[in-house]
Design a protein around this motif. Structure first.
Motif, PDB file in Angstrom:
ATOM      1  N   ALA A   1       8.661  12.859  -0.520  1.00  0.00           N
ATOM      2  CA  ALA A   1       7.871  11.780   0.061  1.00  0.00           C
ATOM      3  C   ALA A   1       8.704  10.505   0.154  1.00  0.00           C
ATOM      4  O   ALA A   1       8.682   9.804   1.177  1.00  0.00           O
ATOM      5  N   PHE A   2       9.478  10.244  -0.907  1.00  0.00           N
ATOM      6  CA  PHE A   2      10.328   9.057  -0.875  1.00  0.00           C
ATOM      7  C   PHE A   2      11.399   9.183   0.204  1.00  0.00           C
ATOM      8  O   PHE A   2      11.651   8.241   0.960  1.00  0.00           O
TER       9      PHE A   2
ATOM     10  N   SER B   1      -8.336  13.004  -6.063  1.00  0.00           N
ATOM     11  CA  SER B   1      -8.551  12.579  -7.461  1.00  0.00           C
ATOM     12  C   SER B   1      -8.688  11.062  -7.569  1.00  0.00           C
ATOM     13  O   SER B   1      -9.552  10.484  -6.916  1.00  0.00           O
ATOM     14  N   VAL B   2      -7.848  10.398  -8.342  1.00  0.00           N
ATOM     15  CA  VAL B   2      -8.111   8.975  -8.584  1.00  0.00           C
ATOM     16  C   VAL B   2      -7.625   8.087  -7.443  1.00  0.00           C
ATOM     17  O   VAL B   2      -7.845   6.889  -7.465  1.00  0.00           O
ATOM     18  N   TYR B   3      -6.969   8.669  -6.459  1.00  0.00           N
ATOM     19  CA  TYR B   3      -6.343   7.792  -5.464  1.00  0.00           C
ATOM     20  C   TYR B   3      -7.355   7.089  -4.564  1.00  0.00           C
ATOM     21  O   TYR B   3      -7.057   6.042  -3.997  1.00  0.00           O
TER      22      TYR B   3
ATOM     23  N   ALA C   1       7.138  15.285  -5.176  1.00  0.00           N
ATOM     24  CA  ALA C   1       7.249  13.832  -5.076  1.00  0.00           C
ATOM     25  C   ALA C   1       8.521  13.350  -4.359  1.00  0.00           C
ATOM     26  O   ALA C   1       8.437  12.491  -3.481  1.00  0.00           O
ATOM     27  N   PRO C   2       9.716  13.881  -4.690  1.00  0.00           N
ATOM     28  CA  PRO C   2      10.928  13.269  -4.116  1.00  0.00           C
ATOM     29  C   PRO C   2      10.942  13.265  -2.600  1.00  0.00           C
ATOM     30  O   PRO C   2      11.366  12.283  -1.987  1.00  0.00           O
TER      31      PRO C   2
ATOM     32  N   ARG D   1       5.022  16.716   6.107  1.00  0.00           N
ATOM     33  CA  ARG D   1       5.061  17.421   4.818  1.00  0.00           C
ATOM     34  C   ARG D   1       4.280  18.724   4.875  1.00  0.00           C
ATOM     35  O   ARG D   1       4.710  19.731   4.330  1.00  0.00           O
TER      36      ARG D   1
ATOM     37  N   LEU E   1       9.854   8.738   3.691  1.00  0.00           N
ATOM     38  CA  LEU E   1       9.482   7.361   4.015  1.00  0.00           C
ATOM     39  C   LEU E   1      10.745   6.519   4.213  1.00  0.00           C
ATOM     40  O   LEU E   1      10.810   5.686   5.118  1.00  0.00           O
TER      41      LEU E   1
ATOM     42  N   LEU F   1      -8.148   4.073  -6.340  1.00  0.00           N
ATOM     43  CA  LEU F   1      -7.034   3.137  -6.370  1.00  0.00           C
ATOM     44  C   LEU F   1      -6.920   2.323  -5.089  1.00  0.00           C
ATOM     45  O   LEU F   1      -6.080   1.440  -4.999  1.00  0.00           O
TER      46      LEU F   1
ATOM     47  N   GLY G   1       0.783  -1.238   0.000  1.00  0.00           N
ATOM     48  CA  GLY G   1       0.000   0.000   0.000  1.00  0.00           C
ATOM     49  C   GLY G   1       0.806   1.274   0.000  1.00  0.00           C
ATOM     50  O   GLY G   1       0.364   2.290   0.511  1.00  0.00           O
ATOM     51  N   ILE G   2       2.000   1.235  -0.591  1.00  0.00           N
ATOM     52  CA  ILE G   2       2.826   2.435  -0.566  1.00  0.00           C
ATOM     53  C   ILE G   2       2.310   3.494  -1.525  1.00  0.00           C
ATOM     54  O   ILE G   2       2.395   4.679  -1.247  1.00  0.00           O
ATOM     55  N   CYS G   3       1.757   3.019  -2.665  1.00  0.00           N
ATOM     56  CA  CYS G   3       1.385   3.953  -3.733  1.00  0.00           C
ATOM     57  C   CYS G   3       0.601   5.124  -3.169  1.00  0.00           C
ATOM     58  O   CYS G   3       0.992   6.275  -3.295  1.00  0.00           O
TER      59      CYS G   3
ATOM     60  N   LEU H   1       2.111   7.626  -0.402  1.00  0.00           N
ATOM     61  CA  LEU H   1       2.962   8.752  -0.762  1.00  0.00           C
ATOM     62  C   LEU H   1       2.189   9.832  -1.496  1.00  0.00           C
ATOM     63  O   LEU H   1       2.467  11.014  -1.345  1.00  0.00           O
ATOM     64  N   ALA H   2       1.215   9.433  -2.297  1.00  0.00           N
ATOM     65  CA  ALA H   2       0.580  10.410  -3.174  1.00  0.00           C
ATOM     66  C   ALA H   2      -0.322  11.375  -2.424  1.00  0.00           C
ATOM     67  O   ALA H   2      -0.472  12.512  -2.843  1.00  0.00           O
TER      68      ALA H   2
END
Lengths: 220, 204
Positions: free
Chosen positions: A187-188, A102-104, A184-185, A152, A191, A107, A27-29, A32-33
């Motif tokens: 978040a990586f 949005s689409v998350y 984005a970066p 964040r 984590l 998902l 469930g990482i996707c 992070l988003a």
């Protein structure tokens, strides 16, 4: 009901000891988003926890009636239906957050965490333990999301839940927002740092260096 | 033609699935330990995304979109909330079909990356591709290019990450960073690099 202790440990184990995000890479996707602000992180956490708990309950109830060969499809359809309900609910009552996610939200259907729990746990256990287990995993996931979202939003905008916490330099304060935190970066990196911190405290979670090719070992 | 090409580059690099949209990270991290498996996964992703996104576009436009049943006398019917189930079903069916065809006619290819195909049914990036196609109102041609482009972008990213991780297997990392931790940091660095592509589109 002598299982009270085991229910309790089923519930609390996924929080830190067996955390789904930092240990099991599940469930990482979405983790992070959606963590640029606390509000989206919290909404996502609640949605996922509801979906995973109800999904595990339903699948556990009908677990003896699902033919083994088509069980994945059955599970996905059940989860997808729950996600549609959640999505419609969010659109109706929290339109702004729903647009930000949005689409998350959709998902969640393919979130490995949900399917992972139904596939490994709810398929073999009764409804109550399955739901407790799923709820615990949902909470573990939420914990990571809220920590990431808090960091964040706090350092990216100086806000928490949209309220100004750190006074901005532009407005006479001292804090200059780190806009990288919203990209984005970061978040990586966060984590990765979180995983590092967690594994420094709990050294039993450290992975063995199994990806070292064996022939390089004697070189030391 | 150049429009198609720049849209392809946009899908592959600017909107890179794992690095900027955070999609498909579970497999992205899990399969990037070896370059061969990363390449196989990348190829499988490209094929499945290239097929399912345009197919889902047709299904959505013909059966799901608001007013799609106007010809049958139901102009107010809006089935778009069912899209999720339709997409997942179509993806599962496509993956299954592709696996059967490969196994029957191209056993060598099936042996090379067939093992990754079943994984792709529940891959966020595959479903995400179709959902973004709906949200951004792509046309049929655009969605085909978008599907292929994002598949190629995923393949490039996963192969690059696996190459870096292979190099790092010789490094003496802090114990807590081993495995997952360093993979995240590396992905972050790559994502930083891919962020520079966002500047490129401005000049396209």
């Amino acid at each position: 009901m002598a299982e009270r202790v085991s229910y309790w440990s089923t519930l609390t184990e996924p929080l830190i000891k067996q955390n789904p995000v930092t240990l099991q890479i599940l469930g990482i996707c979405s983790a992070l988003a959606v963590t640029t602000t606390m509000a989206t992180a919290l909404t996502m956490s609640v949605s996922l926890t509801v979906v995973i708990t109800l999904g595990a309950g339903i699948i556990s109830v009908i677990r003896r009636h699902i033919p083994d060969t088509i069980r994945l499809i059955v599970q996905i359809v059940i989860i997808a239906s729950l996600v549609i309900v959640i999505d419609q609910f969010l659109q109706a009552y929290f339109a702004d957050i729903s647009r930000a996610l949005s689409v998350y939200v959709w998902l969640i259907t393919t979130n490995c965490l949900v399917l992972g729990r139904t596939e490994t746990y709810a398929r073999f256990h009764g409804p109550l333990p399955s739901m407790v287990d799923a709820f615990g995993n949902g909470l573990g996931y939420s914990l990571v999301l809220i920590v990431l979202g808090g960091i964040r939003e706090l350092f990216g905008k100086g806000e928490l839940f949209g309220a100004q916490v750190l006074p901005l330099a532009d407005e006479g304060g001292w804090f200059t927002p780190l806009s990288l935190m919203l990209l984005a970066p970061s978040a990586f990196f966060l984590l990765g740092g979180l995983v590092w911190a967690l594994r420094s405290v709990r050294s039993e979670q450290v992975e063995p260096p199994d990806h070292t090719p064996p022939e390089t070992e004697p070189a030391k | 033609m150049s429009e198609v090409w720049s849209f392809f580059l946009f899908a592959a690099f600017v909107d890179n699935m794992p690095l900027t949209l955070f999609l498909g990270l579970c497999t992205f991290l899990a399969m990037s330990r070896r370059t061969e498996s990363a390449l196989g996964l990348g190829i499988a992703m490209t094929i499945v995304l290239g097929i399912t996104v345009p197919l889902n576009h047709m299904i959505y436009q013909w059966f799901m979109a608001p007013g799609a049943w106007g010809w049958a006398g139901y102009p107010d019917l809006d089935l778009s909330y069912l899209a999720l189930i339709a997409f997942i079903g179509l993806i599962a069916a496509t993956v299954q079909l592709l696996e059967m065809v490969l196994e029957r006619f191209f056993p060598a290819i099936h042996a090379a990356f067939g093992v990754f195909l079943p994984l792709l049914t529940v891959q966020c990036a595959i479903l995400g591709g179709s959902l973004f196609m709906v949200e951004r109102n792509y046309t049929l041609g655009q969605s085909a290019v978008f599907g292929l482009g994002s598949g190629v972008g995923f393949a490039v990213a996963v192969v690059m990450l696996s190459a870096i991780r292979a190099r790092l297997s010789y490094a003496d990392l802090p114990a807590g960073l081993r495995g997952l931790g360093i993979a995240f940091i590396l992905t972050g660095l790559m994502s930083l690099g891919f962020a520079s592509f966002a500047q490129m589109t401005a000049s396209l």
